[in-house]
Design an enzyme around this catalytic site. Structure first.
Site, PDB file in Angstrom:
ATOM      1  N   LYS A  53       0.460 -12.428 -10.448  1.00  0.00           N
ATOM      2  CA  LYS A  53      -0.866 -12.882 -11.043  1.00  0.00           C
ATOM      3  C   LYS A  53      -1.744 -12.006 -10.402  1.00  0.00           C
ATOM      4  CE  LYS A  53       0.700 -15.360  -6.903  1.00  0.00           C
ATOM      5  NZ  LYS A  53       0.227 -15.934  -5.668  1.00  0.00           N
ATOM      6  N   GLY A  54      -1.267 -10.276 -10.510  1.00  0.00           N
ATOM      7  CA  GLY A  54      -2.890  -9.595  -9.920  1.00  0.00           C
ATOM      8  C   GLY A  54      -3.946  -9.053 -11.347  1.00  0.00           C
ATOM      9  N   ASP A 110      -2.380  -4.553 -14.339  1.00  0.00           N
ATOM     10  CA  ASP A 110      -3.419  -4.134 -13.558  1.00  0.00           C
ATOM     11  C   ASP A 110      -3.138  -3.147 -13.111  1.00  0.00           C
ATOM     12  OD1 ASP A 110      -1.024  -4.709 -12.133  1.00  0.00           O
ATOM     13  OD2 ASP A 110      -1.666  -6.611 -11.149  1.00  0.00           O
ATOM     14  N   ASP A 113       2.404   1.267 -11.484  1.00  0.00           N
ATOM     15  CA  ASP A 113       3.024   2.857 -10.106  1.00  0.00           C
ATOM     16  C   ASP A 113       4.522   3.426 -11.109  1.00  0.00           C
ATOM     17  OD1 ASP A 113       3.256   3.956  -7.581  1.00  0.00           O
ATOM     18  OD2 ASP A 113       3.250   1.728  -6.803  1.00  0.00           O
ATOM     19  N   ASP A 169      -3.443  -7.164  -4.340  1.00  0.00           N
ATOM     20  CA  ASP A 169      -3.164  -7.924  -3.310  1.00  0.00           C
ATOM     21  C   ASP A 169      -2.524  -7.219  -2.453  1.00  0.00           C
ATOM     22  OD1 ASP A 169      -1.131  -8.235  -4.389  1.00  0.00           O
ATOM     23  OD2 ASP A 169      -0.128  -9.203  -3.078  1.00  0.00           O
TER      24      ASP A 169
END
Ligand code: IMP
Ligand code: MG
Length: 194
Positions: A53-54, A110, A113, A169
């Protein structure tokens, strides 16, 4: 954090140690990314694909900064261990609705990493033979990368720290902050209060 931010987001702001990217800075960069995409994809009717959802906040702003015809679709993945972001074992739990064979696909993320999630997803999408497949990531933690992946459109480089806001989040909280910042260690350990 500005005084206004502190007042407006009082209950959430007290868990934020430092704002790294103010809202205006994010919005300005998203505009630039949108302009670059607008130029590069003229006449190609690109399909932007994101992972729920990010990415929905970035996706919504990026779409409005793109000034050609464009479509969007989403997938959802689950990490086998929600507490571990290093594991890289992902499972597709919601697939695309739009077929991507022969389409110009821009995968929007988003934050990249380790790159393990992105690597899995790109492999999955590539197998469906899109006409092209590129990546647009708002944030990248290059220092933490385990797999080197080309990111054609990148917003900002992030330090190897855990950040929240603008979709990102911590245990599902803080996504609605318009800026991106570091959590206080107490908030990180305890999980956020309701
Ligand atoms: P990767 O597979 O290690 O590249 O993980 C990428 C995913 O981990 C992102 O899509 C985010 O959901 C999550 N993630 C990585 N870093 C952060 C962070 O600093 N804050 C919030 N979520 C993060
Ligand atoms: Mg994510």
């Amino acid at each position: 954090m500005t005084e206004d931010d502190r007042n407006m987001y009082r209950t959430m702001a007290e868990d934020i140690r430092e704002v790294l990217f103010p809202a205006e800075m994010i919005q300005a960069r998203v505009e630039e990314l949108g302009s670059a995409i607008t130029q590069d994809y003229q006449g190609l009717n690109p399909l932007l694909v994101g992972v729920l959802k990010g990415v929905v906040f970035f996706m919504a702003d990026l779409l409005r900064a793109i000034r050609i015809q464009v479509e969007i679709d989403f997938i959802a993945v689950s990490n086998y261990s929600p507490e571990s972001r290093d594991q890289g074992v992902v499972r597709l739990i919601k697939d695309l609705e739009i077929p991507i064979g022969g389409r110009h696909v821009l995968f929007v993320e988003d934050v990249v990493d380790t790159g393990l999630t992105l690597n899995y997803i790109l492999g999955n999408l590539r197998a469906r033979q899109p006409a092209s497949l590129e990546v647009c990531a708002l944030f990248s933690k290059s220092e933490h990368r385990l797999i080197d992946l080309p990111i054609k459109y990148q917003g900002f480089e992030l330090p190897d720290r855990f950040v929240v806001g603008y979709g990102l989040d911590h245990r599902e909280k803080f996504r609605n902050l318009p800026f991106v910042g570091l959590l206080k260690p107490e908030a990180f350990q305890s999980g956020s209060k309701n």
